[in-house]
Structures are given as structure tokens and as C-alpha cells.
Design an enzyme around this catalytic site. Structure first.
Site, PDB file in Angstrom:
ATOM      1  N   ASP A   1      -7.159  -2.741   3.210  1.00 30.73           N
ATOM      2  CA  ASP A   1      -6.048  -3.655   2.909  1.00 30.73           C
ATOM      3  C   ASP A   1      -6.248  -5.037   3.519  1.00 30.73           C
ATOM      4  O   ASP A   1      -5.584  -6.001   3.120  1.00 30.73           O
ATOM      5  CB  ASP A   1      -4.727  -3.085   3.448  1.00 30.73           C
ATOM      6  CG  ASP A   1      -4.355  -1.763   2.792  1.00 30.73           C
ATOM      7  OD1 ASP A   1      -4.500  -1.666   1.565  1.00 30.73           O
ATOM      8  OD2 ASP A   1      -3.923  -0.845   3.511  1.00 30.73           O
TER       9      ASP A   1
ATOM     10  N   ASP B   1       0.862  -1.177   0.000  1.00 33.97           N
ATOM     11  CA  ASP B   1       0.000   0.000   0.000  1.00 33.97           C
ATOM     12  C   ASP B   1       0.905   1.235   0.000  1.00 33.97           C
ATOM     13  O   ASP B   1       2.098   1.145   0.294  1.00 33.97           O
ATOM     14  CB  ASP B   1      -0.884  -0.042   1.245  1.00 33.97           C
ATOM     15  CG  ASP B   1      -1.839   1.129   1.321  1.00 33.97           C
ATOM     16  OD1 ASP B   1      -2.373   1.516   0.267  1.00 33.97           O
ATOM     17  OD2 ASP B   1      -2.027   1.667   2.421  1.00 33.97           O
TER      18      ASP B   1
ATOM     19  N   ASP C   1      -2.099  -1.039   5.949  1.00 33.86           N
ATOM     20  CA  ASP C   1      -2.462  -0.621   7.305  1.00 33.86           C
ATOM     21  C   ASP C   1      -3.931  -0.278   7.471  1.00 33.86           C
ATOM     22  O   ASP C   1      -4.376   0.015   8.576  1.00 33.86           O
ATOM     23  CB  ASP C   1      -1.617   0.583   7.736  1.00 33.86           C
ATOM     24  CG  ASP C   1      -1.903   1.828   6.907  1.00 33.86           C
ATOM     25  OD1 ASP C   1      -2.503   1.692   5.824  1.00 33.86           O
ATOM     26  OD2 ASP C   1      -1.520   2.934   7.329  1.00 33.86           O
TER      27      ASP C   1
END
Length: 608
Positions: free
Chosen positions: A510, A320, A506
Site C-alpha cells: 500500500d 485497503d 497498512d
């Protein structure tokens, strides 16, 4: 430290008593044979007590053939043919190896336990009248305000209400103190080196980073690697095979070689001893627990041996962007929001833990929220934004079909992260934010790429922002405008191609991709669901820590294979020597159990 462990541990105490009795047995052996035998019998009792206990529990109650059973049978066999001294030596070395393995296991958790012992059990809670009262940390609730003096340890995970300096060495191993601003997270057990600080409790005592470390290590003990699970299954079948082979071997010596019963039985006991897979069984678990402990000491929580095994064979990393490759420390640099809905917007963003939401809340910290409607609930739409009644906030792509009477779409800066504010299918405002790339992320990406591991960025942000960040950290491939299902699809495609995939993130969006990857890696400041879905958790948002654990997993793999090859080779050699009649029971015990001790010590090297 090992000798202190022996003094305080019951197994160690029995080992000490048994060793002393065995020593007296050898002293009396030349002159007082009866006393010597009695002393050896007592030594066998103390040295074999826990092995016998395990053998009975696993073999009779749980129907699991095991190494302890082989050792007890070998010792009993030696007693039957009046080789009391060799029975005592056998159980002495076996017991010493067991105590050493337990010591390694405890030492693997000792760093973690010592961290827990550093966490204060009391805290100073600030009451509404401004006075303080000392309370147990277990009684603190999220939202409570506490005070921590300079030089005192922080008792619970909290958010700073004024700037301070915190030494996090006990948690992350980094000696350099960290500057904490208002709203930054501080962790239980770390040291406040700045002035007195007010903190707002962010987690209850059973949800802190330290409590999660203990819980995850306990989980890790019950989640062996694939090799560990394979050895466990092999051990059961192998023990049964040895129990069948030994009587056949004794009969073969009796009837095919016309060997006397005493000698044939003795050789059978030697075979029973040297065939035991003690070293093989100890090849994986102590080394794995040492690695998990080492990971905890550098600030990475590892949930099991299988995660480390997969990490050593890593071939692709999906990451990410926000809060992982970047700081996630957004600043609002431009905005146009109608005054009539500004308070509602800020109140909505307060319900989200996303870095963009927190940046908006901080930017409008002076806005009066007393008139906000508290009846209508705020809903978080994963990967899209927030909704409250007819009011929505989120990424521009989520509102592609909405009316834009003020032409905000034309004002978008591709280099900035933008969110739209909409009401009744009409775009009524926008906010533009900027973020900063983490230097350690750039270094980690470079390290992984030099190892031949591809790093791919998956982000919900627009292409221009994604391209800019990818260039800054050195990533050649990225996917922008990703929804959670896009991230899952990308991870699954790579897995279908035979790649060993790690996913780092996080946020709530995700979590599905983390769960679908071979190794899910969550950032410690991320959402609770992301951390629960992950196999590894970074206490701090530091991508470089993952590379350290990657190298640790490779060391673990090498040590496990060293142990396996060594232990199998020793067993094969000792069996061969026994078949040729070149090995007595004492020699077999020393070499066999000595190899177990060497294997355990080899695993202990990972703690360094």
C-alpha cells in the site's frame, strides 16, 4: 495554568517584570516624572527584549522582514517623541500576545509530552536463567522478553506472550480496557490491568508509538498548510510595504496638511502599529497545532497542517481491505500442504508481517523448525507473496500459468482468502483463510457517504471475497485482484480528475499508493514503510477515527477563515480610523493586539 506557565517560562518572567515596572511608571507619572520615565524605559527593555531579539535575528541575520521589527520600530518611535508610556503599553500587549501564542503552542504539545512522561524509563528484562534484571528501556532490543506486573505501565511497544487486559486510555482516549491475546501488540505507556504478563519487545524505545508522536509533531511544526505558507510569504512583502508606507505617510502629513512634526510622527507610529499583521500571522499556526494535539489525543498522528487542510476538502477515499475494513485476524479453515515442505513454509511466513502470514504461523505454531534451511534467503514480492529458492507462496492469480496436477484450483472457495504453495512451477498445496469485518469500518463508511464522500475498496483478494466485504460494510464500488501498480493507477486517475483523494492501508504493497494520494493514512499496526509514506497514522486500526479527524479538519478550516476575516477587518478598520485622525497610539495598540489575543484563543478552542 497560564499563570503557572508565566512563572516558569523566561518570556513570561520578563513579561511579569515589565508589567510591574510599567505599573510603577503610571503610579509615578503624576508626581515624579523623571522616575516615571526611567521606570517606563526599564519596562520597555523587559517587555521588548524577545521581540528585539527576534527582529535582529530575522531581519539582519536571515534577511526576513517580520512583525517583531514593526513593533520595535513603533516603540522606538514613541520613545523618540517622549511617549514612553505608550511605548510600554504597546510592547506590553504585544509581549502578552506573544507569550499567549507560545503558551498555546506548548499546550498543543503538552498532551503529547504528558504521554511521554507516563512511559516508564525502566523495565524488568527476563534473563535466560529465569531471573529478572531492571534495565533502561533504551537498552532493550527487539526480541527481548520483559515482565510487567498487574497495575504497572507497559514500558515499550511489545507483543503479548500470554493473555492480559490493557487500559489504553492514555494513548487512544478510550476508557474501556482492551483484551489482549497471545501475539497482540501492546503499547508503551498503557496500563496492564490483567495479571502479570510476559512481553516480547517489538520495537526499540526510539521507534515506539509515543516517540513517533513526538517526532511527527516536531515535523508538523515545520510543515505548514498552504494557507500558512502563503501567509508567511505575504508577511514578508507586507512588512516591507508598511516600512515604505509609514515615512511617505509622515511626509504627506507634514507637507500636504502642514501638520507639526511631532503630531505627524505620532500618527506615523500609530499607522506602523495598527498595520502590523500580528493577528493575521497568528491565524493559522496555533489553531493547526491545537488540531494536531487533539488528533494525537484520540489516537491519530498527523504529520502536518497541509494534511489537515487537504482532509477538510476530501472527496474520495480508497481503502485497503485486510487490516483496515476487516480485522486482518485471519484463521486457517482449510489446508493441504505436503509435510516435506511444511516447516519451510512456516519459516518463510515468519519473515512477513502480513496478517495472512501471521495467521499461518499461529496455526502451525507446533511445527518443528530446527531442520529449516537458513542459508537461502526469503524474498517478499510486493503484492504477490514470498519466495525462497524454488518454493513460492502467494495469491492464486500469481500462479495462473503453473501446473495444477491435484486440481487445487477447482477446490477454491470464492468466499475465502486462498494462498497457493508452489515448487518448481507446480502447485503443490494451498491454504484457505477467513477474516471478519470491523463494525467501526461499517459505521465510518456510512458517515463519510452521508458527507458526500465516496469510499472505494482496493484489494488484492479475489472478486468473491471483495464483493462479500463490500456488501457488509456498505461500499458500492470496489476493485479486486489489485497489484500495487493498480492501486497507484486508480489513485492517480482520481487526482487527475481533480478529486482530493485519501488512501488507507497498512502493508508494504500500500505504501506507493499512500505516497501518491493527497492524504495517505496508515494503520498503526502496519508496516514501517506504510507509516513513513503516510500523512496520518492511526495508532489503532480504527477507520472511525479518520472520520473524527475529518470533522476536526473541517472545524480547523472554519476557525482559520474566521481568524483571517476578523484579523484583516480589524487591520482595515484601524488603518481607516488612523487616516481620519480618530485613533491614538494606546487605542490602536489595545484594539490591534487585542485582536491577536482573540485569534489565538479562538484557535485554542480546538483542544477541547
Amino acid at each position: 495554568m497560564f499563570f503557572n506557565y508565566i512563572k516558569t517560562n523566561r518570556r513570561g518572567q520578563f513579561l511579569t517584570i515589565g508589567t510591574i515596572l510599567m505599573g510603577f511608571g503610571f503610579v509615578f507619572q503624576l508626581q515624579l516624572e523623571v522616575v516615571s520615565r526611567l521606570t517606563f524605559y526599564l519596562a520597555v527593555f523587559f517587555l521588548g527584549f524577545f521581540a528585539c531579539q527576534n527582529a535582529i535575528r530575522l531581519s539582519l541575520k536571515e534577511k526576513i522582514p517580520n512583525v517583531d521589527l514593526l513593533m520595535i520600530l513603533a516603540a522606538l518611535g514613541a520613545l523618540i517623541i517622549q511617549e514612553e508610556s505608550e511605548a510600554a503599553v504597546l510592547l506590553f500587549i504585544f509581549s502578552a500576545a506573544e507569550v499567549l501564542e507560545n503558551y498555546v503552542t506548548d499546550k498543543s504539545s503538552s498532551a503529547i509530552s504528558s504521554l511521554m512522561s507516563q512511559v516508564p524509563e525502566k523495565a524488568l528484562r527476563l534473563k535466560e536463567n529465569g531471573q529478572t534484571v531492571e534495565v533502561d528501556t533504551s537498552s532493550l532490543r527487539v526480541g527481548d522478553t520483559i515482565i510487567v506486573a498487574k497495575g504497572s505501565q507497559i514500558p515499550i511497544d511489545s507483543l503479548a506472550l500470554n493473555p492480559t487486559t490493557v487500559n489504553e486510555m492514555s494513548l487512544t482516549g478510550e476508557a474501556v480496557p482492551v483484551e489482549k491475546e497471545v501475539g497482540d501488540e501492546v503499547f508503551a505507556g498503557t496500563l496492564n490491568e490483567g495479571h502479570m504478563v510476559k512481553l516480547q519487545v517489538a520495537k526499540t524505545s526510539d521507534q515506539t508509538v509515543f516517540s513517533n508522536i513526538i517526532r511527527m509533531v516536531e515535523q508538523a511544526r515545520n510543515q505548514p498548510s498552504k494557507i500558512g505558507a502563503l501567509i508567511d510569504r505575504f508577511e514578508r512583502a507586507y512588512v516591507v510595504s508598511v516600512l515604505l508606507a509609514v515615512p511617505l505617510f509622515i511626509l504627506a502629513l507634514l507637507f500636504l496638511q502642514n501638520m507639526p512634526l511631532h503630531h505627524a510622527f505620532y500618527r506615523g507610529m500609530v499607522l506602523l502599529t495598527v498595520s502590523s499583521p500580528c493577528a493575521l500571522v497568528a491565524s493559522v499556526t496555533p489553531a493547526t497545532l491545537s488540531s494536531i494535539s487533539k488528533g494525537a489525543r484520540i489516537g491519530v498522528l498527523i504529520k502536518g497542517g497541509s494534511a489537515l487542510e487537504s482532509l477538510a476538502n476530501l472527496s474520495r477515499i480508497y481503502s485497503d481491505k485486510t487490516g483496515t475494513l476487516t480485522y486482518g485476524d485471519f484463521q486457517v479453515v482449510d489446508c493441504a500442504v505436503p509435510d516435506a515442505i511444511l516447516a519451510e513454509l512456516v519459516a518463510m511466513e515468519q519473515t512477513s508481517s502480513h496478517p495472512i502470514a501471521q495467521a499461518i504461523v499461529n496455526h502451525f505454531a507446533e511445527v518443528d523448525l530446527s531442520a529449516v534451511d537458513q542459508v537461502i534467503p526469503v524474498q517478499e514480492e510486493s503484492g504477490l507473496g514470498l519466495r525462497k529458492g524454488t518454493l513460492r507462496v502467494g495469491k492464486p492469480t500469481a500462479f495462473a500459468a503453473y501446473e495444477d496436477p491435484k486440481g487445487y484450483r477447482k477446490e477454491l472457495s470464492e468466499a475465502l482468502t486462498t494462498v497457493f504453495v508452489t515448487e518448481k512451477d507446480v502447485i503443490v498445496g494451498y491454504l484457505a483463510l477467513s477474516d471478519r469485518v470491523r463494525l467501526e469500518s461499517k459505521q465510518a463508511v456510512s458517515h463519510f457517504q452521508r458527507q458526500g464522500i465516496e469510499v472505494v475498496m482496493l484489494t488484492g483478494d479475489n472478486d468473491a471475497v471483495a464483493h462479500k466485504v463490500a456488501q457488509q460494510v456498505g461500499i458500492s464500488r470496489y476493485l479486486a485482484n489489485c497489484l500495487p501498480e493498480d492501486k497507484i493507477r486508480e489513485v492517480q486517475v482520481s487526482r487527475d480528475q481533480g478529486q482530493v483523494v485519501a488512501m488507507i492501508g497498512d502493508g508494504i504493497n500500500d505504501a506507493p499508493a499512500l505516497a501518491n494520494a493527497n492524504i495517505g493514512v496508515a494503520m498503526g499496526s502496519g508496516s514501517a514503510i506504510a507509516m513513513e509514506s503516510a500523512d496520518l497514522v492511526m495508532v489503532q486500526n480504527n477507520f472511525a477515527k479518520l472520520f473524527q479527524v475529518f470533522k476536526l479538519s473541517q472545524r480547523l478550516n472554519r476557525i482559520i477563515w474566521q481568524n483571517l476575516i476578523f484579523s484583516v477587518s480589524v487591520i482595515a478598520l484601524l488603518i481607516s480610523l488612523n487616516l481620519l485622525g480618530l485613533l491614538d497610539l494606546t487605542q490602536g495598540v489595545i484594539f490591534h493586539e487585542g485582536s491577536t489575543i482573540l485569534v489565538i484563543l479562538n484557535g485554542l478552542r480546538l483542544l477541547k
